[in-house]
Design a protein around this motif. Structure first.
Motif, PDB file in Angstrom:
ATOM      1  N   VAL A   1       0.831  -1.201   0.000  1.00  0.00           N
ATOM      2  CA  VAL A   1       0.000   0.000   0.000  1.00  0.00           C
ATOM      3  C   VAL A   1       0.870   1.257   0.000  1.00  0.00           C
ATOM      4  O   VAL A   1       0.650   2.195  -0.787  1.00  0.00           O
TER       5      VAL A   1
ATOM      6  N   SER B   1       2.658   1.845  -3.298  1.00  0.00           N
ATOM      7  CA  SER B   1       1.704   2.273  -4.327  1.00  0.00           C
ATOM      8  C   SER B   1       1.376   3.755  -4.178  1.00  0.00           C
ATOM      9  O   SER B   1       1.223   4.470  -5.178  1.00  0.00           O
TER      10      SER B   1
ATOM     11  N   THR C   1       5.821  -2.978  -6.838  1.00  0.00           N
ATOM     12  CA  THR C   1       4.553  -3.295  -6.176  1.00  0.00           C
ATOM     13  C   THR C   1       3.969  -4.595  -6.725  1.00  0.00           C
ATOM     14  O   THR C   1       3.519  -5.462  -5.963  1.00  0.00           O
TER      15      THR C   1
END
Length: 406
Positions: free
Chosen positions: A106, A109, A190
């Protein structure tokens, strides 16, 4: 009449019983997956080093500020690793590592989608914090899912990921980010982290945490003979390396050779793989001589980068020697730390990412401060001076930390 006793409530992260049947087979695939996680952690942390000009131009800031992308990540790791270790030593391994990787996915990102430098820096700090949780348990996890008699081999396999991240992750990220957009380099990591997350969830077996009766206080582990001196070498040598590694673009501009960061980091990365191979062959035979030789050649490489900076072939050759000597540094120092920690080697190894990332944090700041008043040629001077200090420390620690045989 007997009354039924209700089943106890068990935390989803804590084991019901830390006593379990020891594994009898080496989990080769699982260890490779954990090593891949180590690769992602290092690549994600250091990748901005090869993208300083590109990120700075896109976010309309200076290269010194972008250099803090690495420093704030390292700060997050330093702040979180030791407390996380203390709080989670009794937790089951798989749920803990999956939670931390999800947080990293997370945060990374968010960095890839950031439209301003403040958001990017904050997200990098949280990414480093989640990384601290993973680093604090990665080596121990690999040992606990492996046969006890082969714990050293398991540790060696898992530790391959970190030098591979330095060797390949940063130059590949620099190449991708320069050819397309720096955000694609972050998105690529990611996606890779999502794949590893799924593999850990479905392939890697779970393992219990450490029993309360086996937990030696962290301070006492730190004070074991040899542990502190190994950590000191890690701190100084990594600071010497990362100050120039983070700001390699300003150094190359000052040389006037026309060499780009992507090319130099690729040469460094390929040579680092050779350094890993040399370390694998020699570490059990002559660990002390290998370490002395690595640090000495590291200083020589810095001397060439300074004195022959105007020669492109000399700079390329120095980068190759640099990579060859530093590629096996992580494995060499982790091995020394494991031996110094003895039966508490898992805890001793948890100090390693703290020392590494403290040096990375300091390097980002040191390099930015130096470049405000000098050009990039000041960076190999730092490499030489701190490398000499690291070499001296390896001599000082010959009796307690760096032994002639394993």
């Amino acid at each position: 009449m007997n009354q039924a006793v209700p089943a106890p409530t068990v935390s989803p992260l804590r084991p019901t019983d830390t006593r379990s049947t020891a594994p009898t087979r080496m989990p080769w695939l699982s260890l490779a997956i954990l090593a891949a996680m180590g690769f992602i952690l290092v690549a994600a942390e250091t990748m901005p080093a090869g993208l300083l000009p590109v990120i700075a131009a896109d976010l309309q800031t200076s290269e010194g500020v972008v250099g803090q992308f690495i420093s704030v990540w390292a700060l997050g790791t330093v702040v979180v690793t030791i407390p996380a270790l203390a709080l989670t030593r009794g937790f089951r391994r798989k749920p803990l590592i999956l939670t931390a990787i999800l947080g990293l996915i997370v945060a990374n990102s968010v960095t890839a989608m950031s439209g301003d430098v403040v958001t990017a820096l904050v997200s990098r700090f949280f990414a480093g914090a989640f990384t601290g949780v993973v680093w604090g348990m990665l080596a121990a996890y690999g040992r606990r899912i492996s046969p006890p008699a082969r714990g050293g081999l398991a540790l060696s396999i898992v530790s391959i990921g970190a030098p591979a991240g330095f060797a390949l992750g940063t130059p590949l990220g620099a190449t991708l980010g320069t050819a397309f957009d720096w955000r694609w380099a972050f998105i690529g990591l990611t996606l890779l982290a999502i794949i590893v997350f799924a593999l850990i969830a479905f392939v890697v077996s779970d393992a219990p945490g450490q029993a309360a009766s086996a937990r030696l206080p962290l301070r006492r582990v730190f004070l074991l003979p040899g542990v502190a001196i190994v950590l000191a070498v890690i701190l100084v040598w990594m600071l010497a390396h990362n100050t120039i590694y983070t700001y390699i673009a300003p150094y190359l501009r000052a040389t006037g050779t026309g060499i780009g960061p992507d090319l130099l980091l690729l040469v460094y990365g390929l040579a680092s793989i050779g350094g890993i191979g040399i370390t694998a062959v020699l570490i059990d035979r002559v660990p002390r001589g290998l370490l002395h030789g690595s640090v000495a050649l590291f200083v020589i490489a810095g001397t060439v980068l300074l004195l022959a900076h105007s020669s492109a072939p000399a700079v390329i050759a120095a980068a190759a020697v640099w990579g060859l000597t530093f590629g096996g540094a992580s494995a060499q120092l982790q091995s020394a730390l494991t031996l110094a920690g003895r039966e508490h080697s898992d805890v001793a190894n948890s100090f390693l990412p703290v020392a590494f990332n403290l040096a990375i944090f300091a390097a980002g700041i040191l390099g930015a401060v130096l470049l405000q008043s000098a050009d990039g040629l000041v960076l190999p001077i730092v490499m030489i001076a701190l490398g000499a200090v690291a070499f001296t420390l390896t001599i000082v620690g010959r009796r307690t930390a760096f032994l002639p045989r394993r």
